[in-house]
Motif scaffolding. Structure first.
Motif, mmCIF file in Angstrom:
data_model
loop_
_atom_site.group_PDB
_atom_site.id
_atom_site.type_symbol
_atom_site.label_atom_id
_atom_site.label_comp_id
_atom_site.label_asym_id
_atom_site.label_seq_id
_atom_site.Cartn_x
_atom_site.Cartn_y
_atom_site.Cartn_z
ATOM 1 N N GLU A 102 48.937 51.040 42.013
ATOM 2 C CA GLU A 102 49.979 50.311 42.735
ATOM 3 C C GLU A 102 49.670 50.267 44.231
ATOM 4 O OE1 GLU A 102 53.849 51.854 41.950
ATOM 5 O OE2 GLU A 102 53.698 51.574 39.774
ATOM 6 N N GLU A 105 46.823 47.777 44.822
ATOM 7 C CA GLU A 105 47.314 46.399 44.727
ATOM 8 C C GLU A 105 48.007 45.982 46.028
ATOM 9 O OE1 GLU A 105 48.233 45.380 40.106
ATOM 10 O OE2 GLU A 105 49.669 46.683 41.107
ATOM 11 N N LYS A 106 48.800 46.903 46.589
ATOM 12 C CA LYS A 106 49.527 46.613 47.828
ATOM 13 C C LYS A 106 48.561 46.432 48.999
ATOM 14 C CE LYS A 106 53.018 48.562 50.925
ATOM 15 N NZ LYS A 106 53.883 49.740 51.208
ATOM 16 N N GLU A 111 45.316 42.039 41.808
ATOM 17 C CA GLU A 111 46.169 42.395 40.680
ATOM 18 C C GLU A 111 45.355 43.120 39.606
ATOM 19 O OE1 GLU A 111 49.302 40.273 37.549
ATOM 20 O OE2 GLU A 111 48.431 39.124 39.215
ATOM 21 N N PHE A 112 45.789 44.324 39.272
ATOM 22 C CA PHE A 112 45.085 45.132 38.270
ATOM 23 C C PHE A 112 45.163 44.446 36.902
ATOM 24 C CE2 PHE A 112 45.083 48.636 35.096
ATOM 25 C CZ PHE A 112 43.806 49.114 35.351
#
Length: 421
Positions: A102, A105-106, A111-112
């Motif tokens: 997470e 991604e930030k 996007e995983f």
């Protein structure tokens, strides 16, 4: 201090809780991808406030080296010297892999599962690879994340390319064994590998890594995929009647990646390397021939021009022997040509590396045929679906990656792991 630069420095200090640090130095450099896209990176070296600064060339333990893309403002790299992190920031890697993903991604905007996947996980380390819907891509990108004994971040890096679904042609994987078998067989070749401990060359049959388009009609070499977007593959024998009497003289050239704030913020878009025109290619071929006429006057017909590309304001030409041997380390010259007047200005020659093996004992003559070796390798050959960037379509296309980690000793017939030789 440039206002926009100061803004990014302040944001970095706030984001990573660098209250116990001060900015010792910073500089801007260019970073270029395989797609010829140039980005400008701000490197900041943050010293702990209690650091010993007696040695100006030494970054003390706990120093945070942070790279930020000046246009996207995304973090590219964070390295804490000796793994010592003196910030108060709460990085999630030690807590759980899910929280770490997470956070990535930030920080990256990726996007995983759709743009990158997890390929290696250890207690203190996570390694991710670029992928579209969990299918690997080439050229690829990677994300690495590590933490120290205290559970604090010690390293984070984002490198390479991470395409999305809009950049590829989706289709089901359709390659069959009947299509692949003759292609794989054609990629099998005899190689001579240096054994440093025994100071000799050993003859090994192996299979070159190659990509096969999903219809089975075309192969794309690994070198072609990894080459710059402006790369033009050539196969030109370089011959001449008369040498040039004056020896080639190297000139100082500027290949530095340094940039100034004015260069970065006064342009709307980072520069890209334009494709080589036919005129460029013809001039570069002549420059390559003239260079050889001067530096290697007796070698007419002994060299080939094998590739051309643009890089850092120059045209690069790759020259290789016209009759290469089987050795895995092949002779090559990289000639650097001024793109304005097409004059050769400098070059690198890997002959110094080959000279290190000059005293090695020659490889024994093979006792196996290529066909016998292939039959031994057949069951070890792997075919994996991958998306490969096709320069002709300017998109990623589905291919089968043919790869083999094993080789066959051409004398004994033993099957061996290549990375253990």
């Amino acid at each position: 201090m440039n206002e926009k630069l100061q803004e990014i420095i302040d944001l970095t200090a706030e984001k990573f809780h660098l209250d116990h640090y001060f900015l010792k130095r910073h500089h801007i450099f260019q970073e270029q991808s395989n797609m010829e896209e140039t980005s400008y990176i701000l490197n900041m070296e943050w010293f702990p406030k209690d650091a010993d600064e007696t040695d100006e060339d030494y970054n003390p333990s706990g120093t945070a080296s942070i790279d930020v893309d000046l246009h996207s403002k995304l973090v590219k790299r964070i390295i804490f010297v000796n793994g010592e992190n003196k910030t108060d920031a709460d990085f999630p890697l030690a807590a759980s892999t899910e929280l770490a993903i997470e956070w990535i991604e930030k920080e990256t905007g990726l996007e995983f599962g759709r743009q990158f996947k997890l390929i290696h996980e250890e207690e203190k380390e996570l390694l991710f690879q670029a992928a579209v819907d969990n299918v690997a891509v080439f050229p690829s990108g990677s994300i690495e994340m590590e933490h120290n004994e205290e559970g604090k971040l010690s390293l984070f890096s984002v490198d390479g390319i991470f395409p999305n679904e809009d950049q590829l042609n989706w289709e089901p994987f359709a390659l069959t064994a009947e299509q692949i078998d003759p292609i794989v067989k054609s990629q099998s070749k005899l190689l001579e590998i240096p054994l440093e401990n025994e100071e000799k060359w050993e003859a090994i049959f192996g299979t070159a890594t190659v990509f096969v388009t999903n219809d089975g009609k075309r192969t794309i070499s690994f070198e072609e995929v990894e080459s710059p977007k402006s790369y033009k593959q050539k196969d030109v024998l370089l011959e001449w009647v008369e040498p040039i009497q004056e020896r080639f003289s190297k000139r100082e050239i500027d290949l530095s990646l340094e940039a100034t704030p004015e260069e970065v913020f006064n342009v709307e878009q980072a520069p890209t390397n334009e494709e080589l025109t036919m005129d460029d290619q013809q001039h570069a071929e002549k420059a390559s021939r003239d260079f050889l006429r001067s530096e290697f006057p007796d070698d007419s017909g002994k060299w080939k021009l094998t590739g051309l590309w643009r890089e850092k304001g120059y045209i690069f030409a790759q020259l290789k022997p016209a009759a290469p041997d089987a050795r895995v380390i092949d002779r090559k010259i990289k000639l650097i040509i001024d793109e304005k007047n097409y004059q050769p200005v400098n070059y690198t020659d890997n002959s110094i590396i080959l000279d290190m093996f000059e005293h090695f004992e020659k490889a024994e003559d093979p006792k196996l045929t290529k066909e016998e070796a292939f039959e031994k390798l057949r069951k070890h050959i792997e075919i994996t679906p991958v998306y490969v960037f096709d320069k002709k379509q300017n998109r990623y296309i589905l291919c089968g990656k043919i790869d083999c980690e094993y080789g066959v000793d051409a004398v004994t017939g033993d099957v061996v792991l290549l990375n253990e030789i």
